[in-house]
Design an enzyme around this catalytic site. Structure first.
Site, PDB file in Angstrom:
ATOM      1  CE  LYS A   1      25.261   6.502 -28.740  1.00  0.00           C
ATOM      2  NZ  LYS A   1      25.560   5.986 -29.235  1.00  0.00           N
TER       3      LYS A   1
ATOM      4  CD  GLU B   1      21.887   6.193 -27.273  1.00  0.00           C
ATOM      5  OE1 GLU B   1      21.749   5.198 -27.513  1.00  0.00           O
ATOM      6  OE2 GLU B   1      21.513   6.285 -28.036  1.00  0.00           O
TER       7      GLU B   1
HETATM    8  P1  13P Z   1      23.359   8.618 -33.570  1.00  0.00           P
HETATM    9  O1  13P Z   1      24.195   9.377 -32.895  1.00  0.00           O
HETATM   10  O2  13P Z   1      23.060   8.682 -34.667  1.00  0.00           O
HETATM   11  O3  13P Z   1      21.851   9.420 -32.627  1.00  0.00           O
HETATM   12  O4  13P Z   1      23.703   7.455 -32.547  1.00  0.00           O
HETATM   13  C1  13P Z   1      24.058   6.769 -32.167  1.00  0.00           C
HETATM   14  C2  13P Z   1      23.475   5.769 -31.240  1.00  0.00           C
HETATM   15  O5  13P Z   1      24.263   4.794 -31.085  1.00  0.00           O
HETATM   16  C3  13P Z   1      21.783   5.801 -30.942  1.00  0.00           C
HETATM   17  O6  13P Z   1      21.777   4.767 -30.335  1.00  0.00           O
END
Ligand code: 13P
Length: 338
Positions: free
Chosen positions: A216, A174
């Site tokens: 992500k 991510e």
């Molecule tokens: P949000 O969808 O609220 O951005 O959170 C996703 C997430 O896991 C952030 O690390």
């Protein structure tokens, strides 16, 4: 189950991931908004309300847990990961240790948690986790992001991903470019392109098997204070343009974060992404706020609101399930009928 099999199960058609891995300070903020103190029991009860929702498995393939939750049992005494697996939901865990300032780079952070990561991952496997998440954060602003910040975060993501795979966990990678700021859609696209290119360069360097990973990312959006008007199709086109330039086709799926968009915006844009011509990857969700905000608001900490809160979650999960197939419509949302 192979890493590839787990990764593809997490992005099965019509399904996506629920992120419920808020750290203690973040959870305290969310609970304070509805007037609750964040104690271990309150956090457990809220997450049991959320994750115990009957029918959740229809549109939720996996859940990202926080370290505390992965070790907890529900009120019945069943360990949380086992309770999820029983219902066909794959348990995952956030394994990074949050952000720390990057020295000499004002307003830039790097994600920490590489020390002893390998041993911690082994423990998470024994607790039942099948996938992991690590979030790096990139901010757009005057002179930012710097190449150093992008490199430092890409390096950490790659070291994490390699360690996770070595322990048998699918790494969700991510790198989040935040939507805060007055930058344009085009600037977000340019920054996201460099970030993803750097991340995939490092993943290759650290010998990560991309077929056993998920990405992500942020959607490509104008900054929240930019005033730039764009529609969902513009966002989908810009986002797909960046992804096609940067993400190898061996990655099975892309699970977007919601990042502060409203729940309906996040759904509408995921829908627009899935209406575009077919892409080499599954385009799915890994939403935190966009799935949980309506649940918290409806629950408000009151036992009598549990049923309604669970309905609010199921509704959002169903809407995102439809968006996964490009079949969502605004008039399916409650306010449309009002
Ligand atoms: P949000 O969808 O609220 O951005 O959170 C996703 C997430 O896991 C952030 O690390």
């Amino acid at each position: 189950m192979s890493l590839y099999a787990t990764a593809t199960a997490l992005v099965a058609p019509g399904k996506g991931i629920l992120a419920a891995d808020e750290s203690h300070p973040t959870m305290a903020k969310r609970l304070a908004r509805i007037g609750l103190d964040s104690t271990e029991a309150v956090r457990r009860d809220y997450r049991e309300l959320l994750l115990g929702t009957p029918g959740l498995d229809e549109h939720v393939s996996g859940v990202i847990l926080f370290d505390e939750t992965v070790r907890q049992t529900w009120r019945s005494g069943t360990p949380v990961p086992a309770a999820l697996l029983d219902r066909g939901i794959i348990p995952g865990v956030k394994v990074d240790a949050g952000l720390t300032p990057l020295p000499r780079f004002p307003d830039e952070d790097v994600t920490q948690g590489l020390d002893h990561l390998y041993e911690r991952l082994a423990e998470y496997v024994t607790l039942g986790a099948r996938f992991a998440k690590w979030r790096g954060v990139i901010r757009i602003g005057a002179g930012r992001p710097t190449a150093a910040c992008i490199e430092a975060n890409a390096h950490a993501l790659a070291r994490y991903a390699a360690a996770a795979q070595e322990q048998g966990l699918v790494p969700v990678v991510e790198p989040e470019v935040l939507m805060d700021g007055n930058h344009s859609l085009e600037q977000c696209a340019a920054v996201t392109t460099v970030v993803l290119r750097t991340v995939y360069d490092h993943l290759a360097r650290y010998r990560v098997d991309l077929s056993g990973t998920l990405l992500k990312p942020n959607m490509v959006l104008p900054g929240t204070t930019s005033g730039q008007q764009v529609d969902d199709e513009d966002i989908a086109a810009a986002t797909l343009g960046v992804l096609r330039d940067t993400v190898p086709v061996s990655v099975p799926g892309i699970v977007f974060l919601s990042g502060g968009q409203t729940p309906e915006q996040a759904t509408a844009r995921l829908d627009a992404l899935n209406r575009a011509p077919a892409q080499p990857w599954q385009l799915s969700f890994s939403f935190g706020r966009a799935l949980q905000a309506p649940v918290l608001d409806t629950w408000a900490g009151l036992e009598e609101n549990r049923g309604a809160a669970r309905s609010a979650l199921l509704h959002r999960a169903r809407m995102n399930g439809l968006a996964r197939r490009g079949r969502w419509a605004a008039d399916l949302e409650p306010h449309a009928a009002a």
